[in-house]
Design a protein around this motif. Structure first.
Motif, PDB file in Angstrom:
ATOM      1  N   ALA A 219       0.758  -1.848   0.014  1.00 18.81           N
ATOM      2  CA  ALA A 219       0.031   0.312  -0.258  1.00 18.81           C
ATOM      3  C   ALA A 219       0.497   0.920  -0.028  1.00 18.81           C
ATOM      4  O   ALA A 219       0.375   2.611  -0.498  1.00 18.81           O
ATOM      5  CB  ALA A 219      -1.006  -0.286   1.122  1.00 18.81           C
ATOM      6  N   ALA A 220       2.259   1.407   0.592  1.00 17.33           N
ATOM      7  CA  ALA A 220       2.842   2.245   0.986  1.00 17.33           C
ATOM      8  C   ALA A 220       3.473   2.449  -0.697  1.00 17.33           C
ATOM      9  O   ALA A 220       3.637   4.211  -0.981  1.00 17.33           O
ATOM     10  CB  ALA A 220       4.073   2.242   1.681  1.00 17.33           C
ATOM     11  N   ASN A 221       3.929   1.497  -1.607  1.00 24.28           N
ATOM     12  CA  ASN A 221       4.611   1.417  -2.790  1.00 24.28           C
ATOM     13  C   ASN A 221       2.995   2.702  -3.753  1.00 24.28           C
ATOM     14  O   ASN A 221       3.675   2.965  -4.363  1.00 24.28           O
ATOM     15  CB  ASN A 221       4.694   0.530  -3.210  1.00 24.28           C
ATOM     16  CG  ASN A 221       5.490   0.328  -2.359  1.00 24.28           C
ATOM     17  OD1 ASN A 221       6.483   0.814  -1.884  1.00 24.28           O
ATOM     18  ND2 ASN A 221       6.468  -1.010  -3.422  1.00 24.28           N
ATOM     19  N   ARG A 222       1.566   2.282  -3.454  1.00 30.27           N
ATOM     20  CA  ARG A 222       0.732   2.674  -3.852  1.00 30.27           C
ATOM     21  C   ARG A 222       0.295   4.102  -4.048  1.00 30.27           C
ATOM     22  O   ARG A 222       0.145   4.658  -5.023  1.00 30.27           O
ATOM     23  CB  ARG A 222      -0.758   1.554  -4.277  1.00 30.27           C
ATOM     24  CG  ARG A 222      -0.607   0.217  -4.582  1.00 30.27           C
ATOM     25  CD  ARG A 222      -1.979  -0.382  -4.590  1.00 30.27           C
ATOM     26  NE  ARG A 222      -2.325  -0.330  -3.420  1.00 30.27           N
ATOM     27  CZ  ARG A 222      -2.619  -1.474  -2.679  1.00 30.27           C
ATOM     28  NH1 ARG A 222      -1.297  -2.217  -3.338  1.00 30.27           N
ATOM     29  NH2 ARG A 222      -3.455  -1.428  -1.695  1.00 30.27           N
ATOM     30  N   GLN A 223       0.759   4.286  -2.914  1.00 29.31           N
ATOM     31  CA  GLN A 223       0.558   5.440  -2.448  1.00 29.31           C
ATOM     32  C   GLN A 223       1.428   6.350  -2.598  1.00 29.31           C
ATOM     33  O   GLN A 223       1.367   8.114  -2.582  1.00 29.31           O
ATOM     34  CB  GLN A 223       0.543   6.114  -0.773  1.00 29.31           C
ATOM     35  CG  GLN A 223      -0.695   4.878  -0.797  1.00 29.31           C
ATOM     36  CD  GLN A 223      -1.369   5.021   1.157  1.00 29.31           C
ATOM     37  OE1 GLN A 223      -0.496   6.379   1.722  1.00 29.31           O
ATOM     38  NE2 GLN A 223      -2.455   5.159   1.572  1.00 29.31           N
ATOM     39  N   LEU A 224       2.871   5.661  -3.808  1.00 26.72           N
ATOM     40  CA  LEU A 224       3.958   6.898  -4.172  1.00 26.72           C
ATOM     41  C   LEU A 224       3.042   7.870  -5.292  1.00 26.72           C
ATOM     42  O   LEU A 224       3.956   8.313  -5.903  1.00 26.72           O
ATOM     43  CB  LEU A 224       4.631   6.220  -4.771  1.00 26.72           C
ATOM     44  CG  LEU A 224       6.048   5.430  -3.114  1.00 26.72           C
ATOM     45  CD1 LEU A 224       7.027   4.549  -4.113  1.00 26.72           C
ATOM     46  CD2 LEU A 224       6.345   6.605  -2.666  1.00 26.72           C
ATOM     47  N   PHE A 225       2.225   6.538  -6.059  1.00 28.56           N
ATOM     48  CA  PHE A 225       1.294   7.471  -7.074  1.00 28.56           C
ATOM     49  C   PHE A 225       0.158   7.867  -7.220  1.00 28.56           C
ATOM     50  O   PHE A 225      -0.817   9.224  -7.532  1.00 28.56           O
ATOM     51  CB  PHE A 225       1.008   6.392  -8.116  1.00 28.56           C
ATOM     52  CG  PHE A 225       3.154   5.940  -8.828  1.00 28.56           C
ATOM     53  CD1 PHE A 225       3.304   6.322  -9.553  1.00 28.56           C
ATOM     54  CD2 PHE A 225       2.854   4.768  -7.482  1.00 28.56           C
ATOM     55  CE1 PHE A 225       4.252   5.897  -9.975  1.00 28.56           C
ATOM     56  CE2 PHE A 225       4.213   4.327  -7.948  1.00 28.56           C
ATOM     57  CZ  PHE A 225       5.079   4.445  -9.154  1.00 28.56           C
ATOM     58  N   GLU A 226      -0.797   8.184  -5.588  1.00 30.63           N
ATOM     59  CA  GLU A 226      -2.054   8.297  -5.738  1.00 30.63           C
ATOM     60  C   GLU A 226      -1.911   8.029  -4.059  1.00 30.63           C
ATOM     61  O   GLU A 226      -1.393   7.930  -3.621  1.00 30.63           O
ATOM     62  CB  GLU A 226      -3.176   7.291  -5.756  1.00 30.63           C
ATOM     63  CG  GLU A 226      -3.216   6.450  -5.075  1.00 30.63           C
ATOM     64  CD  GLU A 226      -4.254   5.634  -5.921  1.00 30.63           C
ATOM     65  OE1 GLU A 226      -4.587   5.655  -7.169  1.00 30.63           O
ATOM     66  OE2 GLU A 226      -5.763   4.569  -4.948  1.00 30.63           O
ATOM     67  N   ASP A 227      -3.013   9.536  -3.519  1.00 26.88           N
ATOM     68  CA  ASP A 227      -3.406   9.797  -2.077  1.00 26.88           C
ATOM     69  C   ASP A 227      -4.335   8.451  -1.716  1.00 26.88           C
ATOM     70  O   ASP A 227      -4.834   7.844  -1.801  1.00 26.88           O
ATOM     71  CB  ASP A 227      -3.265  11.202  -1.691  1.00 26.88           C
ATOM     72  CG  ASP A 227      -4.237  11.701  -2.422  1.00 26.88           C
ATOM     73  OD1 ASP A 227      -5.276  10.768  -2.581  1.00 26.88           O
ATOM     74  OD2 ASP A 227      -4.624  12.881  -2.315  1.00 26.88           O
ATOM     75  N   GLY A 228      -4.259   9.182  -0.065  1.00 25.16           N
ATOM     76  CA  GLY A 228      -5.506   7.478   0.918  1.00 25.16           C
ATOM     77  C   GLY A 228      -7.158   8.400   0.206  1.00 25.16           C
ATOM     78  O   GLY A 228      -7.082   7.404   0.661  1.00 25.16           O
TER      79      GLY A 228
END
Length: 284
Positions: A219-228
């Motif tokens: 999830a942390a890696n996905r949040q490199l591209f979109e926020d929560g």
């Protein structure tokens, strides 16, 4: 011949192609595993970022092209992220980022697109025209979907393919994954089309790191591209923030300079009508 990505290939001399938590894990050809630390929480200033979107239209025949990308080698790995809002063309194939691979006297084309039955697709070949990756979204996306975030990563040497849409896993069952080096040294690249405009959509923050794999299971890696809140985050002036390195493709910023790839690959030429700002942004 499989049915799918029909690229106006007669103009290209090509044959039909498709049926066309921290630490961050990044795998690339220079280093099997490199770290790019990131806080899993949304950055405090994320809401201040406003992505600029540009409009592509088949009516105005606008698309971007370039010859083979500089500083790009073939690799089994890749990571891509983009925001798209379709404005027309439901139940029609639409090309987002595509490349033509010459095979003898003909050619194949592959890349990132939406199928004629409205699924997101990723199709990658080696330089001999062998299919290495063919994955699609399980769900369909149309003009009714509004802004959509597509995030994908692949490492065909490890049998890995990941696809997330709007923050959720959306990989259809049975993707094709074959070991080999994807032909990133293709002789021609296009955004929104390859030989003519083939996209009716707004696009924003298009990112492609050809040669690196970011594990999107984190999830942390996905949040490199979109926020929560599933909104765009600032990728940096040259999209260097997610991987702490400049990717191959980085299309961000104003409509006037959006085609000037800020990544390590070449700049792209605007074909047809100059790009105009989209009516809305995924940040709205």
């Amino acid at each position: 011949m499989a049915v799918g990505l029909v690229l106006v290939l007669a103009q290209l001399g090509c044959r039909q192609l498709l049926d066309l938590d921290p630490p961050t894990q990044r795998t690339d050809d220079a280093s099997p595993v490199a770290d790019a630390t990131a806080d899993a929480s949304t950055p405090a200033d994320a809401t201040a970022y406003h992505a600029t979107a540009v409009q592509f239209s088949t009516a105005s025949n606008d698309y971007l092209t370039t010859n083979a990308l500089a500083h790009t080698g073939n690799s089994p790995r890749g990571t891509a992220s983009y925001w798209v809002r379709f404005t027309a063309g439901d139940a029609n194939q639409q090309l987002i980022v595509v490349a033509a691979v010459e095979v003898g006297t003909v050619g194949v084309a592959g890349g990132i697109y939406r199928t004629a039955d409205d699924h997101f697709g990723f199709l990658m070949y080696d330089c001999a025209g062998g299919k290495l990756l063919d994955m699609k979204s399980n769900s369909t996306y149309t003009t009714a979907s509004g802004w959509v975030h597509v995030l994908a990563a692949w490492d065909v040497s490890a049998g890995l393919a990941q696809l997330y849409v709007n923050g959720a896993p959306d990989l259809a069952a049975g993707p094709t994954i074959n070991n080999g080096n994807i032909c990133y040294t293709a002789w021609k690249w296009g955004v929104g089309g390859l030989s003519s405009g083939s996209l009716d959509a707004g696009l924003a923050d298009v990112y492609a790191s050809l040669g690196t794999f970011v594990d999107l299971g984190s999830a942390a890696n996905r949040q490199l591209f979109e926020d929560g809140a599933q909104k765009p985050v600032d990728l940096g002036a040259s999209c260097e923030t997610p991987e702490q390195a400049t990717p191959t493709l980085c299309f961000t910023g104003s409509a006037a300079t959006w085609n000037m790839n800020k990544g390590s690959g070449d700049g792209f030429t605007v074909e047809g009508t100059p790009l105009a700002p989209a009516a809305t942004s995924p940040s709205d």
